[in-house]
Design an enzyme around this catalytic site. Structure first.
Site, PDB file in Angstrom:
ATOM      1  N   HIS A 198       0.959  -0.619  -0.485  1.00 10.34           N
ATOM      2  CA  HIS A 198      -0.227  -0.175   0.330  1.00 10.34           C
ATOM      3  C   HIS A 198       0.766   1.246  -0.103  1.00 10.34           C
ATOM      4  CE1 HIS A 198      -2.647  -3.171   1.672  1.00 10.34           C
ATOM      5  NE2 HIS A 198      -3.774  -1.892   0.511  1.00 10.34           N
ATOM      6  N   ASP A 268      -4.439  -5.601  -8.371  1.00 10.71           N
ATOM      7  CA  ASP A 268      -4.480  -5.217  -6.689  1.00 10.71           C
ATOM      8  C   ASP A 268      -5.228  -4.060  -7.432  1.00 10.71           C
ATOM      9  OD1 ASP A 268      -5.207  -4.643  -3.837  1.00 10.71           O
ATOM     10  OD2 ASP A 268      -3.274  -6.095  -3.503  1.00 10.71           O
TER      11      ASP A 268
END
Length: 368
Positions: A198, A268
């Protein structure tokens, strides 16, 4: 059926805005991913999902709802599901003393995993949600007693690929009983690296042989029952210089050809740091989406970008449309068929009926 609707986007709040409806109506948008900010209570969620389906009935309504710390809806009757590690721990617990029975823990864990899948999917579907990005197939690699990857950690079933495979298969059976497809993640494995994709780009320097032997093993063993897969935003430099989700070698040569997977492949979240740094350069969401689709993804996610004016979402929709016009990306009928195959084929059981259903009540009793 649309020509190919690869974009999975989010919406800003608890009800649709005019901008949300405009974006969802675009033929390149194939679904919505919901977050905790889209939740207040069950009645509101059901109204939101009904409004999304009113825009286009074929939109896939998704959520990250695994159990443990990754569960978007936790109040107003939703069951607090355990982290998947609890199932792995049950697998290894055969009891003590007079209650010891070799292998009994594994059988109890399999039963509990199926119950988790059934409860998870039944509750979501009763509120109009079609699909959850579960199960996590990453291995819980350890440094001493601690998980090597904090972003995975107790989201993983176990450190043994065989245990992960059997428990995830049982969970997928529960999902299927409630009419929901599944998503194995994060291919070929995120559990060996400490960095969180992230915020940075994790690098796993192991060989292809080592990864296939351990982390990626569940994908081969489950290839006939997995309906979708999400690759990791991790670079495996001994295999490819690009993260797995942007690598034709990982997606086409390994996942499709070698492991015989024929379901849908999601990227993702393209807003993650690990998603937009390709070949050492920070690229736009559109460039990342085109790269993921070119590598073999059928669907691409852009999360948490509809807040405010949502310029990033509009830029991605417009950018992908321009890429198609310029011939930089071509729609795929096969990819669209894989997206549509993830939509439930049965009607959900309404919440009040579900609460009295014997199979659901029995599943609740089986949870860890």
């Amino acid at each position: 059926m649309t020509e190919h609707a690869p974009l999975i986007i989010d919406v800003a709040g608890m009800a649709l805005t005019a901008a949300d409806r405009r974006r969802l109506a675009h033929p390149l948008v194939g679904g919505v991913i919901l977050f905790a900010r889209n939740w207040q209570q069950r009645t509101q969620l059901l109204e939101l999902t009904a409004a999304i389906k009113a825009v286009r009935a074929d939109l896939l309504i998704c959520v990250d709802h695994e159990g443990g710390r990754v569960q978007r809806f936790k109040s107003d009757g939703f069951t607090h599901l355990p982290p998947m590690r609890a199932l792995g721990q049950r697998w290894r617990d055969d009891g003590t003393g007079s209650r010891y029975r070799q292998g009994s823990g594994a059988l109890r864990a399999l039963e509990a995993a199926t119950a988790c899948g059934y409860v998870l999917a039944s509750e979501l579907r009763a509120c109009g949600v079609d699909f959850s990005f579960t199960p996590v197939l990453d291995l819980d690699w350890r440094d001493g007693q601690a998980s090597r990857s904090t972003v995975i950690g107790d989201r993983a079933f176990d450190e043994d690929a065989r245990v992960v495979t059997l428990l995830s298969r049982a969970l997928m059976q529960g999902l299927l009983q409630a009419g929901m497809a599944n998503c194995g993640k994060h291919f070929p494995g995120h559990g060996h690296v400490q960095a969180d994709s992230h915020t940075e780009v994790p690098i796993d320097r192991r060989s292809l042989k080592a990864i296939l032997q351990d982390d990626a093993a569940p994908y081969g063993w489950l290839s006939t029952v997995l309906t979708s897969v999400m690759p990791a935003h991790v670079i495996y430099p001994k295999v490819d210089a690009r993260p797995a989700g942007f690598s034709r070698k990982w997606l086409q040569e390994v996942l499709r050809s070698r492991l015989k997977f024929d379901g849908a492949i999601f990227s993702d979240d393209l807003s993650m740091e690990g998603a937009r740094r390709l070949d050492g350069q920070l690229v736009s969401h559109t460039e990342a989406a085109v790269a993921a689709l070119d590598a073999g993804c059928d669907l691409v996610l852009l999360c948490n970008q509809s807040l405010g004016q949502g310029q990033a979402v509009d830029a991605l929709i417009d950018g992908l449309e321009a890429a198609r016009t310029a011939g930089r990306w071509q729609p795929s009928a096969a990819s669209e068929a894989r997206r549509v195959a993830l939509l439930p084929e049965t009607l959900p059981r309404p919440w009040d009926e579900l609460m009295l259903q014997p199979a659901y009540m029995h599943a609740l009793d089986l949870l860890p």
